[in-house]
Design a protein around this motif. Sequence first.
Motif, PDB file in Angstrom:
ATOM      1  N   GLN A  19       3.519 -82.403  20.145  1.00  0.00           N
ATOM      2  CA  GLN A  19       4.486 -81.340  20.398  1.00  0.00           C
ATOM      3  C   GLN A  19       5.924 -81.827  20.338  1.00  0.00           C
ATOM      4  O   GLN A  19       6.809 -81.099  19.891  1.00  0.00           O
ATOM      5  N   THR A  20       6.173 -83.028  20.788  1.00  0.00           N
ATOM      6  CA  THR A  20       7.552 -83.483  20.940  1.00  0.00           C
ATOM      7  C   THR A  20       8.011 -84.491  19.894  1.00  0.00           C
ATOM      8  O   THR A  20       9.211 -84.734  19.768  1.00  0.00           O
ATOM      9  N   VAL A  21       7.065 -85.082  19.139  1.00  0.00           N
ATOM     10  CA  VAL A  21       7.454 -86.131  18.198  1.00  0.00           C
ATOM     11  C   VAL A  21       7.001 -85.819  16.771  1.00  0.00           C
ATOM     12  O   VAL A  21       7.818 -85.575  15.881  1.00  0.00           O
ATOM     13  N   ARG A  22       5.692 -85.799  16.575  1.00  0.00           N
ATOM     14  CA  ARG A  22       5.171 -85.762  15.214  1.00  0.00           C
ATOM     15  C   ARG A  22       5.284 -84.389  14.550  1.00  0.00           C
ATOM     16  O   ARG A  22       5.598 -84.294  13.369  1.00  0.00           O
ATOM     17  N   HIS A  23       5.003 -83.333  15.294  1.00  0.00           N
ATOM     18  CA  HIS A  23       4.993 -81.986  14.710  1.00  0.00           C
ATOM     19  C   HIS A  23       5.772 -81.019  15.600  1.00  0.00           C
ATOM     20  O   HIS A  23       5.274 -79.955  15.965  1.00  0.00           O
ATOM     21  N   ARG A  24       6.956 -81.408  15.929  1.00  0.00           N
ATOM     22  CA  ARG A  24       7.788 -80.601  16.815  1.00  0.00           C
ATOM     23  C   ARG A  24       8.039 -79.210  16.253  1.00  0.00           C
ATOM     24  O   ARG A  24       8.117 -78.224  16.985  1.00  0.00           O
ATOM     25  N   ASP A  25       8.135 -79.088  14.918  1.00  0.00           N
ATOM     26  CA  ASP A  25       8.439 -77.802  14.294  1.00  0.00           C
ATOM     27  C   ASP A  25       7.322 -76.785  14.487  1.00  0.00           C
ATOM     28  O   ASP A  25       7.558 -75.580  14.364  1.00  0.00           O
ATOM     29  N   PHE A  26       6.104 -77.235  14.801  1.00  0.00           N
ATOM     30  CA  PHE A  26       5.000 -76.309  15.034  1.00  0.00           C
ATOM     31  C   PHE A  26       5.199 -75.479  16.300  1.00  0.00           C
ATOM     32  O   PHE A  26       4.526 -74.460  16.475  1.00  0.00           O
ATOM     33  N   PHE A  27       6.096 -75.917  17.180  1.00  0.00           N
ATOM     34  CA  PHE A  27       6.241 -75.279  18.481  1.00  0.00           C
ATOM     35  C   PHE A  27       7.622 -74.655  18.670  1.00  0.00           C
ATOM     36  O   PHE A  27       7.998 -74.322  19.789  1.00  0.00           O
ATOM     37  N   LEU A  28       8.348 -74.483  17.578  1.00  0.00           N
ATOM     38  CA  LEU A  28       9.649 -73.834  17.624  1.00  0.00           C
ATOM     39  C   LEU A  28       9.512 -72.364  17.248  1.00  0.00           C
ATOM     40  O   LEU A  28       8.592 -71.987  16.519  1.00  0.00           O
ATOM     41  N   PRO A  29      10.395 -71.501  17.768  1.00  0.00           N
ATOM     42  CA  PRO A  29      10.317 -70.068  17.443  1.00  0.00           C
ATOM     43  C   PRO A  29      10.335 -69.823  15.941  1.00  0.00           C
ATOM     44  O   PRO A  29      11.006 -70.526  15.181  1.00  0.00           O
ATOM     45  N   VAL A  30       9.576 -68.812  15.517  1.00  0.00           N
ATOM     46  CA  VAL A  30       9.450 -68.459  14.103  1.00  0.00           C
ATOM     47  C   VAL A  30      10.514 -67.435  13.740  1.00  0.00           C
ATOM     48  O   VAL A  30      10.788 -66.499  14.495  1.00  0.00           O
ATOM     49  N   ASP A  31      11.115 -67.600  12.571  1.00  0.00           N
ATOM     50  CA  ASP A  31      12.082 -66.632  12.071  1.00  0.00           C
ATOM     51  C   ASP A  31      11.344 -65.373  11.643  1.00  0.00           C
ATOM     52  O   ASP A  31      10.440 -65.424  10.798  1.00  0.00           O
ATOM     53  N   ARG A  32      11.725 -64.239  12.213  1.00  0.00           N
ATOM     54  CA  ARG A  32      11.063 -62.980  11.886  1.00  0.00           C
ATOM     55  C   ARG A  32      11.171 -62.662  10.400  1.00  0.00           C
ATOM     56  O   ARG A  32      10.292 -62.014   9.822  1.00  0.00           O
ATOM     57  N   ALA A  33      12.218 -63.131   9.735  1.00  0.00           N
ATOM     58  CA  ALA A  33      12.396 -62.844   8.313  1.00  0.00           C
ATOM     59  C   ALA A  33      11.255 -63.402   7.478  1.00  0.00           C
ATOM     60  O   ALA A  33      10.932 -62.893   6.406  1.00  0.00           O
ATOM     61  N   ASP A  34      10.579 -64.451   7.994  1.00  0.00           N
ATOM     62  CA  ASP A  34       9.476 -65.042   7.244  1.00  0.00           C
ATOM     63  C   ASP A  34       8.300 -64.084   7.099  1.00  0.00           C
ATOM     64  O   ASP A  34       7.452 -64.259   6.234  1.00  0.00           O
ATOM     65  N   TYR A  35       8.263 -63.043   7.938  1.00  0.00           N
ATOM     66  CA  TYR A  35       7.130 -62.131   7.918  1.00  0.00           C
ATOM     67  C   TYR A  35       7.449 -60.798   7.249  1.00  0.00           C
ATOM     68  O   TYR A  35       6.603 -59.933   7.189  1.00  0.00           O
ATOM     69  N   ARG A  36       8.657 -60.624   6.740  1.00  0.00           N
ATOM     70  CA  ARG A  36       9.006 -59.348   6.124  1.00  0.00           C
ATOM     71  C   ARG A  36       8.219 -59.072   4.847  1.00  0.00           C
ATOM     72  O   ARG A  36       7.833 -57.943   4.599  1.00  0.00           O
ATOM     73  N   PRO A  37       7.940 -60.075   4.007  1.00  0.00           N
ATOM     74  CA  PRO A  37       7.105 -59.783   2.839  1.00  0.00           C
ATOM     75  C   PRO A  37       5.723 -59.261   3.218  1.00  0.00           C
ATOM     76  O   PRO A  37       5.172 -58.402   2.548  1.00  0.00           O
ATOM     77  N   LEU A  38       5.154 -59.791   4.317  1.00  0.00           N
ATOM     78  CA  LEU A  38       3.859 -59.312   4.772  1.00  0.00           C
ATOM     79  C   LEU A  38       3.956 -57.846   5.190  1.00  0.00           C
ATOM     80  O   LEU A  38       3.076 -57.037   4.897  1.00  0.00           O
ATOM     81  N   ALA A  39       5.030 -57.477   5.849  1.00  0.00           N
ATOM     82  CA  ALA A  39       5.206 -56.081   6.240  1.00  0.00           C
ATOM     83  C   ALA A  39       5.313 -55.197   5.009  1.00  0.00           C
ATOM     84  O   ALA A  39       4.775 -54.086   4.969  1.00  0.00           O
ATOM     85  N   ARG A  40       5.964 -55.669   3.959  1.00  0.00           N
ATOM     86  CA  ARG A  40       6.117 -54.873   2.739  1.00  0.00           C
ATOM     87  C   ARG A  40       4.760 -54.686   2.066  1.00  0.00           C
ATOM     88  O   ARG A  40       4.428 -53.610   1.582  1.00  0.00           O
ATOM     89  N   ALA A  41       3.939 -55.742   2.066  1.00  0.00           N
ATOM     90  CA  ALA A  41       2.641 -55.641   1.417  1.00  0.00           C
ATOM     91  C   ALA A  41       1.716 -54.696   2.164  1.00  0.00           C
ATOM     92  O   ALA A  41       0.930 -53.975   1.571  1.00  0.00           O
ATOM     93  N   ASN A  42       1.830 -54.681   3.481  1.00  0.00           N
ATOM     94  CA  ASN A  42       0.908 -53.872   4.276  1.00  0.00           C
ATOM     95  C   ASN A  42       1.332 -52.426   4.385  1.00  0.00           C
ATOM     96  O   ASN A  42       0.498 -51.536   4.487  1.00  0.00           O
ATOM     97  N   SER A  43       2.619 -52.162   4.381  1.00  0.00           N
ATOM     98  CA  SER A  43       3.089 -50.818   4.711  1.00  0.00           C
ATOM     99  C   SER A  43       3.978 -50.201   3.648  1.00  0.00           C
ATOM    100  O   SER A  43       4.570 -49.152   3.877  1.00  0.00           O
TER     101      SER A  43
END
Length: 393
Positions: free
Chosen positions: A189-213
């Motif tokens: 969590q704190t050294v090797r893969h710290r980015d796995f536990f950081l908040p996700v940018d909502r913009a990364d999921y907008r294409p999924l919303a477009r595909a679904n709706s």
Amino acid sequence: MSTPDSAQSTWTRWTTIAPIVALVPLPFTWGRSLGTIWIVIVAVLLAAAVLAAVHHAEVVAHRVGEPLGSLVLAVAVTVIEVALIVTLMVSGGSEASTLARDTVFAAVMITCNGIVGISLFVGAMRHHTVTFNAEGTGAALACVITLAAVCLVLPSFTSSVSGPEYSGSQLTFAAIASLCLYGLFVVTQTVRHRDFFLPVDRADYRPLARANSGQEGVEQAAASADDPLTQEDDGEHAMPPSGREATLALVLLLISLVAVVALAKVESKPIEKGVESLGLPHAFVGVIIALLVLLPETLAAVKAARRDRVQISLNLGLGSAMASIGLTIPAIALASIWLPTDLHLGLGPTQLVLLAITAVVGVLTVVPGRATRLQGGIHLVLLAAFIFLAANP
């Protein structure tokens, strides 16, 4: 109307005074039979000391940054939990043999269903859907399930000792395995893969919303981007406290923890008598301890969820569950050498079923990396079922 700065100053002043005031009644209450007024006063001061301890842990956590900050909070909560369990086990007699199990299991259910559920529900109510990092959250959930299986499930099925408990060598193995797994997770969590536990940018999921709706999904994503609620200052961008402030917070944190341990010793008998007078089973004492200890974490998680930072909420919830097992059980195992009672860790049938359902639902919630209020509601129903059955087995 007070400004944010003045409000923050007031809050800081309150948390500075509370740990010191909490120590004042000790000379008048230690080792004595308390009346109702003193019981209420000590209970209020105990709650204040717990809240102050977690607040100062948050200050230190802000200084060291995320996700290490969530780890600091989880460890602080675990220290408080161990202190409460040990003090109650020392004074609880034979009935206290299951107190560690009941408290740890209650903490797992409250974190995995309560904190996770209310965070998802509040976040989804305000932002329609919530997003989080499935890789990091899934890893944390896998650790929680494994720790729960090793420390709480297997003792019910081993045969070296009669009853739901480990033999000395088995308990030693469980404690060492828990510490190793928890340490491995901390490094991840704190050294090797710290980015796995950081908040996700909502913009990364907008294409999924477009595909679904279709166009509706695009419009909803755009509306979410323009929504001022999603653009609030999330606290992460605030200036971290100075080294002097962090040092003062660390000192006050230690004072708060001393106050919690001492007041828990004073309040242990009244808590048990109160539970007995209400006609509740002795196991409900563990639920009360877990609710008290995890209240500040719950408030912090809900606050993060309202700011669309559900990943931080999940870090807090699952991190607290992991620390509650991975650190509390080894600490209690060590303390059991001097404790006057046996240490029964194995869960009963009802608890095993609740844990299994929680594990399955947790996996189904985490895998997509997105959730709605439905997922939050499911977890909250499981929490309600646990509390009801704990009070009415």
